[in-house]
Motif scaffolding. Structure first.
Motif, PDB file in Angstrom:
ATOM      1  N   ILE A  39      45.212  39.376  31.556  1.00 52.28           N
ATOM      2  CA  ILE A  39      45.847  38.992  32.823  1.00 52.28           C
ATOM      3  C   ILE A  39      45.421  39.933  33.939  1.00 52.28           C
ATOM      4  CG2 ILE A  39      48.061  38.820  34.019  1.00 52.28           C
ATOM      5  CD1 ILE A  39      49.222  37.831  31.324  1.00 52.28           C
ATOM      6  N   SER A  40      45.474  41.255  33.674  1.00 51.79           N
ATOM      7  CA  SER A  40      45.092  42.204  34.723  1.00 51.79           C
ATOM      8  C   SER A  40      43.607  42.108  35.023  1.00 51.79           C
ATOM      9  CB  SER A  40      45.473  43.632  34.317  1.00 51.79           C
ATOM     10  OG  SER A  40      44.585  44.152  33.373  1.00 51.79           O
ATOM     11  N   PHE A  43      43.158  39.124  37.349  1.00 46.65           N
ATOM     12  CA  PHE A  43      43.530  39.444  38.726  1.00 46.65           C
ATOM     13  C   PHE A  43      42.519  40.372  39.388  1.00 46.65           C
ATOM     14  CE2 PHE A  43      47.909  38.004  37.635  1.00 46.65           C
ATOM     15  CZ  PHE A  43      48.043  37.089  38.676  1.00 46.65           C
ATOM     16  N   LEU A  46      39.638  38.218  40.315  1.00 45.67           N
ATOM     17  CA  LEU A  46      39.972  37.423  41.493  1.00 45.67           C
ATOM     18  C   LEU A  46      39.920  38.273  42.754  1.00 45.67           C
ATOM     19  CD1 LEU A  46      41.045  34.687  42.561  1.00 45.67           C
ATOM     20  CD2 LEU A  46      43.348  35.618  42.238  1.00 45.67           C
ATOM     21  N   LYS A  47      40.447  39.489  42.654  1.00 46.61           N
ATOM     22  CA  LYS A  47      40.433  40.397  43.794  1.00 46.61           C
ATOM     23  C   LYS A  47      39.000  40.741  44.199  1.00 46.61           C
ATOM     24  CE  LYS A  47      42.016  45.034  45.011  1.00 46.61           C
ATOM     25  NZ  LYS A  47      42.536  46.279  44.456  1.00 46.61           N
ATOM     26  N   LYS A  57      34.632  42.702  40.411  1.00 49.19           N
ATOM     27  CA  LYS A  57      34.653  41.455  39.656  1.00 49.19           C
ATOM     28  C   LYS A  57      34.131  41.688  38.238  1.00 49.19           C
ATOM     29  CE  LYS A  57      32.696  36.851  40.048  1.00 49.19           C
ATOM     30  NZ  LYS A  57      31.815  36.004  40.830  1.00 49.19           N
ATOM     31  N   GLY A  60      36.664  43.481  36.105  1.00 52.11           N
ATOM     32  CA  GLY A  60      37.682  42.570  35.601  1.00 52.11           C
ATOM     33  C   GLY A  60      37.188  41.808  34.386  1.00 52.11           C
TER      34      GLY A  60
END
Length: 79
Positions: A39-40, A43, A46-47, A57, A60
């Motif tokens: 999940i993190s 995000f 996405l950020k 990216k 992530g």
């Protein structure tokens, strides 16, 4: 008309591999990514997409896949 066949032979020496040469595919150690990591990582990905930072990216993605370096890299121990 007589056909003649010519044969040529080539000799090759076996390839020698040095001490540090890598001839096999490198396996990267993975840790078990938890649901929270996924999940993190999503995000973070996405950020990074929204802010235009490809490094964030990629971080992530690495976090989601369990290859982000938090216990995912083997360390050589001598003692």
């Amino acid at each position: 008309m007589v056909h003649t066949t010519t044969y040529s032979t080539t000799t090759t020496t076996p390839r020698r591999h040095g001490l540090f040469s890598r001839t096999h595919k490198v396996h990267h150690q993975k840790r078990h990514a938890s649901i929270g990591d996924k999940i993190s990582g999503a995000f973070l990905k996405l950020k990074g997409t929204l802010t235009g930072r490809p490094g964030q990216k990629a971080a992530g993605t690495r976090r989601m896949h369990g290859t982000d370096g938090l216990g995912s890299h083997r360390r050589r121990r001598f003692f």
